[in-house]
Scaffold this motif. Structure first.
Motif, mmCIF file in Angstrom:
data_model
loop_
_atom_site.group_PDB
_atom_site.id
_atom_site.type_symbol
_atom_site.label_atom_id
_atom_site.label_comp_id
_atom_site.label_asym_id
_atom_site.label_seq_id
_atom_site.Cartn_x
_atom_site.Cartn_y
_atom_site.Cartn_z
ATOM 1 N N TYR A 79 7.729 35.925 -24.161
ATOM 2 C CA TYR A 79 6.845 35.397 -25.200
ATOM 3 C C TYR A 79 5.395 35.837 -24.963
ATOM 4 C CZ TYR A 79 4.408 32.085 -28.221
ATOM 5 O OH TYR A 79 3.590 31.527 -29.174
ATOM 6 N N LEU A 80 4.922 35.687 -23.721
ATOM 7 C CA LEU A 80 3.541 36.060 -23.426
ATOM 8 C C LEU A 80 3.314 37.557 -23.574
ATOM 9 C CD1 LEU A 80 2.532 33.769 -20.421
ATOM 10 C CD2 LEU A 80 1.941 33.547 -22.832
ATOM 11 N N GLU A 83 2.796 38.311 -27.102
ATOM 12 C CA GLU A 83 1.494 37.825 -27.577
ATOM 13 C C GLU A 83 0.345 38.711 -27.102
ATOM 14 O OE1 GLU A 83 0.554 34.435 -29.231
ATOM 15 O OE2 GLU A 83 2.373 35.285 -30.074
ATOM 16 N N ASP A 123 5.708 26.444 -29.870
ATOM 17 C CA ASP A 123 4.685 27.433 -29.567
ATOM 18 C C ASP A 123 4.067 27.895 -30.885
ATOM 19 O OD1 ASP A 123 5.034 27.338 -26.804
ATOM 20 O OD2 ASP A 123 6.600 28.872 -26.833
ATOM 21 N N ALA A 131 9.788 32.397 -27.566
ATOM 22 C CA ALA A 131 9.066 31.172 -27.922
ATOM 23 C C ALA A 131 9.974 29.960 -27.762
ATOM 24 C CB ALA A 131 8.561 31.259 -29.359
ATOM 25 N N MET A 533 -4.300 35.078 -20.958
ATOM 26 C CA MET A 533 -3.894 35.270 -22.349
ATOM 27 C C MET A 533 -4.694 36.388 -23.013
ATOM 28 S SD MET A 533 -1.662 32.916 -22.265
ATOM 29 C CE MET A 533 -1.320 31.487 -21.207
ATOM 30 N N THR A 536 -5.861 35.900 -26.574
ATOM 31 C CA THR A 536 -4.885 35.448 -27.560
ATOM 32 C C THR A 536 -4.657 33.958 -27.361
ATOM 33 O OG1 THR A 536 -2.946 35.886 -26.167
ATOM 34 C CG2 THR A 536 -3.779 37.711 -27.518
ATOM 35 N N PRO A 538 -1.373 31.636 -27.517
ATOM 36 C CA PRO A 538 0.064 31.481 -27.757
ATOM 37 C C PRO A 538 0.553 30.064 -28.045
ATOM 38 C CG PRO A 538 -0.374 32.822 -25.813
ATOM 39 C CD PRO A 538 -1.648 32.143 -26.180
#
Length: 565
Positions: A79-80, A83, A123, A131, A533, A536, A538
């Protein structure tokens, strides 16, 4: 819990900053056997944590696992990485994902910081691979501020506009009850109990002592620190770092006090959101003349980052965004001037609410996260926008600091904060946007809203968005026509709830030079550390989650509890 009158000449570890990151580092190091002190620039402790929403994003945490929810490190990383993209620092992200669950267990076992998980809290981009729909977001359990004794007066208070009746705090659960107190007996009873507690508090305290959100995080951590004899020195601003060769050996404060640090210094002062000059350098919309308003505490001017740069530390400026964005409106004050209010999650996603540009056109999905909303403003080149709703939406959900019924709202009309007109055309004339454009925008939106699908921007199209809407609005939790006159508008500008750019660090949160070499004896965490991040946003809690985790990593490493070099 007595507070030392003045600092000693030396400590094992000096922590600069008293928010979640700094107190996490101090507590972990103290439990690990070090002599620790916290130095805070402000007159109160708690930092930006104390005025925050308090969400803590920790994937695969022990509370969600104990409840039978599934998550794993690979999903969180997927997920990260989706992102952050090519800006991802693999080592730091893995350090966060691996240490986060350990941090939760550590603080639950050794401190007053006790957590609860949100079973459903998607998320922010739930359609991305990896997510989660819930479990990753933690909150501190509600805390009784009276346990701090006299030190309660030194805990930084919450933002006044986020409280009721002289400092009464509400969490998300409470807000739902207050919005339904005239409709549901159970909600009325819940609200009555909170109001009774607040009335008792005000007999002895200047504000409510039932602490939720970031106040609960800061209060619980401060109590833990004071119980363990960690002094928190307030009104002690960092001036510069002391060195011996290339090693950091202590600090000098603005009043010329010098204090040595045998194991190192931790920078956790909250980044640079109050540094207007630096904002112009790293925020393009500010450089182009757009107004910008930060919700972070005014002492967070970035002096710790400057002091680190003076001894060779690398300040990262390549993030996708320099801050964690939020749309902000300005509440006029009686004596002149104004104060900012962030539009985070209570109004924009609700049915009967839209956002328009000065041209009277929609420009973004109103139900996206606060960060994405301002990104939409910046992408459209807007220095301001208008949130618009009809009377039904205003009285059902409120708009910014305008409370829903039965709370009064005419004072917001009298101050000029809230604009009101009987028709869309009259409202357009009042706020200075093209009348025909706004009228057409509302008509087109109303057609989609009646059908339950926003074809233009997709408002109400993801689980995150509908989570913030109104579940009782059956067509779509985020969509309903604006058709109940009169109509209202509030002006919003770009703002932030913190900065994302910070000092480069390694996986132990040791500060690095531009050539990636370590500056011995210097750590950074929280918003003084460059965000993993990379600008960003998330999900809820992606500042406090890493802040607590890297504070824990710092304290563990400084105390020698990490076997890595």
């Amino acid at each position: 819990m007595s507070q030392a009158a003045k600092p000693a000449d030396a400590y094992d570890l000096i922590v600069v900053g008293s928010g979640a990151a700094g107190m996490a580092a101090a507590l972990t190091a103290k439990i690990g056997g070090l002599d620790v002190a916290i130095f805070e620039k402000d007159s109160c402790f708690g930092g930006s944590t104390a005025v925050s929403g308090g969400a803590i994003w920790i994937p695969n945490n022990p509370l969600m696992r104990a409840a039978g929810m599934e998550d794993d490190a690979d999903a969180a990383y997927e997920y990260l990485s989706g992102e952050v993209g090519n800006l991802i620092d693999t080592d730091l992200v893995h350090a966060f994902i691996d240490a986060g669950p350990e941090m939760v267990t550590f603080f639950q076992e050794h401190t007053e910081l006790q957590f609860e998980y949100r079973a459903f809290s998607p998320d922010y981009h739930p359609d991305r691979p990896g997510a989660a729909m819930g479990g990753r977001v933690l909150d501190a359990q509600t805390f009784d501020g009276r346990r701090l004794g006299k030190e309660f007066a030194r805990l930084k208070p919450p933002i006044n506009d986020f409280t009721l009746f002289g400092g009464m705090m509400l969490n998300r659960f409470d807000i739902g009850h207050f919005m339904n107190m005239t409709r549901k007996p159970a909600s009325a009873w819940h609200a009555t109990k909170l109001l009774a507690r607040q009335a008792r508090d005000r007999l002895s305290y200047s504000r409510g002592t039932r602490l939720t959100l970031g106040q609960a995080v800061a209060g619980r951590m401060a109590l833990s620190a004071l119980q363990r004899g960690i002094p928190i020195f307030t009104d002690m601003a960092l001036e510069r770092l002391l060195t011996d060769g290339d090693r950091v050996t202590g600090i000098e404060t603005r009043d010329s006090t010098r204090v040595s640090a045998r194991h190192g210094v931790v920078l956790a002062t909250g980044g640079f959101p109050a540094n207007a000059q630096l904002r112009k350098v790293v925020m393009p919309h500010v450089a182009h003349g757009a107004p910008h308003y930060s919700m972070s505490p005014k002492p967070a001017t970035g002096q710790a980052i400057t002091a680190a740069q003076e001894i060779g530390a690398h300040f990262v400026t390549t993030n996708r965004n320099a801050g964690f964005w939020a749309p902000v409106s300005l509440i006029p004050e009686a004596g002149g001037g104004s104060r900012p209010f962030p539009h985070l999650f209570l109004d924009r996603a609700k049915p009967g609410v839209i956002a328009v540009s000065p041209q009277g056109k929609r420009f973004v999905n109103e139900a996206v996260s606060y960060h994405d909303f301002v990104s939409g403003m910046n992408g459209a080149g807007l220095s301001e926008a208008w949130l618009i709703c009809d009377h039904r939406a205003l009285r059902r959900y409120g708009l910014g600091p305008v409370r829903p019924a039965p709370a009064p709202y005419r004072h917001h009309l009298q101050s000029g904060y809230l604009k009101k007109a009987d028709t869309p055309e009259a409202l357009a004339a009042l706020i200075g946007v093209p009348e025909q454009a706004l009228s057409s925008t509302i008509k087109l939106f109303n057609i989609d809203a009646a059908r339950g699908k926003d074809h233009e921007f997709g408002k109400g199209s993801t689980a995150y968005q509908t989570y913030l809407g109104d579940a009782d609005n059956r067509t779509n939790p985020c969509l309903r026509p604006l058709d109940k006159a009169p109509y209202y508008a509030v002006r919003v500008h770009p703002g932030d709830i913190g900065t994302s750019m910070g000092l480069a660090v390694d996986s132990h949160a040791r500060v690095l030079r531009e050539d990636r070499s370590v500056i011995p004896g210097l750590y950074a965490c929280g918003n003084d550390m460059n965000s993993i991040m990379a600008g960003t946003y998330p999900g809820a809690g992606i500042t406090l989650g890493p802040a607590l985790t890297f504070g824990y990593i710092v304290g563990r490493h400084a105390a020698g509890g990490n076997k890595s070099p």
